[in-house]
Design an enzyme around this catalytic site. Structure first.
Site, mmCIF file in Angstrom:
data_model
loop_
_atom_site.group_PDB
_atom_site.id
_atom_site.type_symbol
_atom_site.label_atom_id
_atom_site.label_comp_id
_atom_site.label_asym_id
_atom_site.label_seq_id
_atom_site.Cartn_x
_atom_site.Cartn_y
_atom_site.Cartn_z
ATOM 1 C CD GLU A 56 1.265 9.103 7.212
ATOM 2 O OE1 GLU A 56 1.475 9.315 8.417
ATOM 3 O OE2 GLU A 56 0.489 9.782 6.526
ATOM 4 C CG LEU A 57 1.237 3.878 3.482
ATOM 5 C CD1 LEU A 57 0.597 3.286 2.234
ATOM 6 C CD2 LEU A 57 0.166 4.301 4.473
ATOM 7 C CB CYS A 58 3.568 -0.643 8.195
ATOM 8 S SG CYS A 58 2.996 0.473 9.456
ATOM 9 C CB THR A 59 4.197 -1.660 2.752
ATOM 10 O OG1 THR A 59 4.736 -2.229 1.550
ATOM 11 C CG2 THR A 59 3.439 -0.390 2.379
ATOM 12 C CG LEU B 226 -1.212 1.153 6.964
ATOM 13 C CD1 LEU B 226 0.193 1.636 7.277
ATOM 14 C CD2 LEU B 226 -1.490 -0.109 7.750
#
Ligand SMILES: Cc1ncc(COP(=O)(O)O)c(C=O)c1O
Length: 420
Positions: free
Chosen positions: A364-367, A405
């Site tokens: 769920e991380l933005c990377t 995050l």
């Protein structure tokens, strides 16, 4: 950070390859925060006992706490090992606490390694030693030796130490051979004579021998036995040459476990037999594995929050990811998983799914680096199902990046995985 290697459409594990108590715990854990670890501390302790039994009497087995520092795991392992290998004051204190609580037997030792031990860490270790803790410090530079001696003198004690050597040539195969290559670990072989002389002249140190941790993830038992025997011979020769009263040789960790179908398991019996056939080295030989003891005693579980298709790719997005479980992106390991079906799903809400597809598991991380497995064929995966990754009991929770995050941290729970 590299994305994990593709599974090239190899199938996911069948769910029944996950022990029933682990399946139950994974579903329960995922119904709470959505993701975390299930450990079997008794299994880890059994593995430590099995290893100890396979080795000759002169062997000591320590557990490398960096692989798994969960207190219930340490408490069980304290009953099964001769000591712990640690890298920080937190690890040292947790290990000593576990050893203090164990039933019967002598205290047990901790060894401390790490390429840049701070004066504060050394002062803390010296203070623990002054209060009676059995501690040995693996020294990684001459400056560190001076700092350690000063800390010991200030605390009114003497620290037993070994010199950690970065050998020029390590005659062993393994996935991560660290000897003879540039690196911050230990003292290059050519500088060992000067380091030994420096350590012997320092008032706060008692030089007991040498430490070598030069291989990792080795599943070739014959090669690993050859490595251990080579370490022993190297240490004996160096001790004789430099007048060291050799009492300890620490040969590090590095025993591998099979991660994928087709990987061979480490032949423990053959390893023990090869060592037993060698002459008694007359010193205590410390083995400090983390992965071999811990990995099979842990599972990472994460709920699928969404299933998406994009430009020909299928993605199972999970709660958690590399903020909990970074290992699959870090080493040349492919972590497979099983899909646990969970039929609870809110009525009236669409439930995306993929059937007979190859999926990439992302977190769920933005990377884009937040990927746990690529191109794994699943029979079916739906939003709300739970993925379980075995072999996550070493370098799982401890080796992740939980702060990125600010999502909830992985929870940890324990089971007896061998119950019916
Ligand atoms: C000094 C030292 N000893 C032991 C270990 C444990 O290694 P493994 O988990 O490969 O057995 C490590 C791992 O990094 C280490 O740095």
């Amino acid at each position: 950070m590299e994305p994990p290697r593709s599974f090239e459409h190899a199938p996911a594990l069948d769910a029944d390859r996950i022990p029933a108590p682990v399946r139950a715990a994974a579903l329960e854990l995922a119904s709470g925060t959505g993701a975390g670890y299930v450990y079997d501390p008794a299994l880890a302790a059994d593995r430590a006992r099995t290893l100890r039994k396979a080795l000759p009497d002169w062997a000591r087995v320590y557990f490398a706490v960096k692989a798994n520092g969960f207190d219930p795991v340490l408490a069980h392992l304290a009953e099964a090992v001769d000591g712990f290998e640690t890298a920080s004051l937190r690890e040292a204190r947790a290990s000593l606490a576990a050893l203090r609580e164990r039933r019967g037997g002598p205290g047990g030792r901790i060894a401390v390694s790490g390429p840049g031990k701070s004066p504060e860490l050394l002062a803390g270790l010296a203070a623990l030693r002054a209060r009676g803790a059995d501690i040995a410090v693996n020294l990684e530079s001459v400056l560190e030796a001076h700092r350690a001696s000063a800390a010991a003198v200030a605390a009114g004690t003497v620290l037993p130490v070994t010199v950690r050597v970065n050998p020029a040539r390590v005659p062993v195969r393994g996935s991560l051979v660290m000897g003879g290559v540039p690196g911050p670990f230990g003292i290059p072989e050519a500088e060992v004579p000067a380091a030994v002389a420096a350590v012997r002249a320092l008032p706060g140190l008692d030089l007991a021998g040498f430490h070598v941790h030069a291989v990792s993830g080795n599943t070739d038992a014959a090669a690993h036995a050859a490595y251990v025997l080579w370490c022993l011979e190297w240490a004996r020769t160096a001790a004789d040459r430099h007048g060291v009263d050799l009492r300890t040789v620490d040969v590090g960790g590095g025993l591998g476990v099979p991660f994928e179908a087709g990987d061979g398991a480490f032949d423990l019996e053959g390893f023990g037999a090869a060592l037993a056939a060698a002459p008694d080295p007359g010193v205590e030989v410390v083995f400090e594995p983390g992965r071999w003891i811990g990995a099979p005693a842990g599972w990472y579980a994460a709920r699928v929050t969404d299933v998406k298709q994009a430009y020909g790719g299928t993605f199972a997005v999970v709660r958690g990811g590399i903020n909990h479980f970074q290992l699959p992106t870090s080493w040349e390991i492919r972590h497979t998983f099983a899909v646990l079906e969970d039929d609870t799903w809110p009525a009236g809400t669409p439930r995306p799914a993929a059937r007979g597809a190859s999926v990439t598991v992302s977190g769920e991380l933005c990377t884009p680096e937040d990927v746990l497995a690529r191109d794994v064929r699943v029979g079916s995966v739906r939003a709300g199902d739970v993925l379980v990754f075995p072999n996550a009991g070493a370098y799982g929770f401890e080796f992740a990046m939980p702060a990125f995050l600010g999502h909830p941290p992985a929870v940890r729970t324990t089971v007896d995985s061998r119950l019916p």
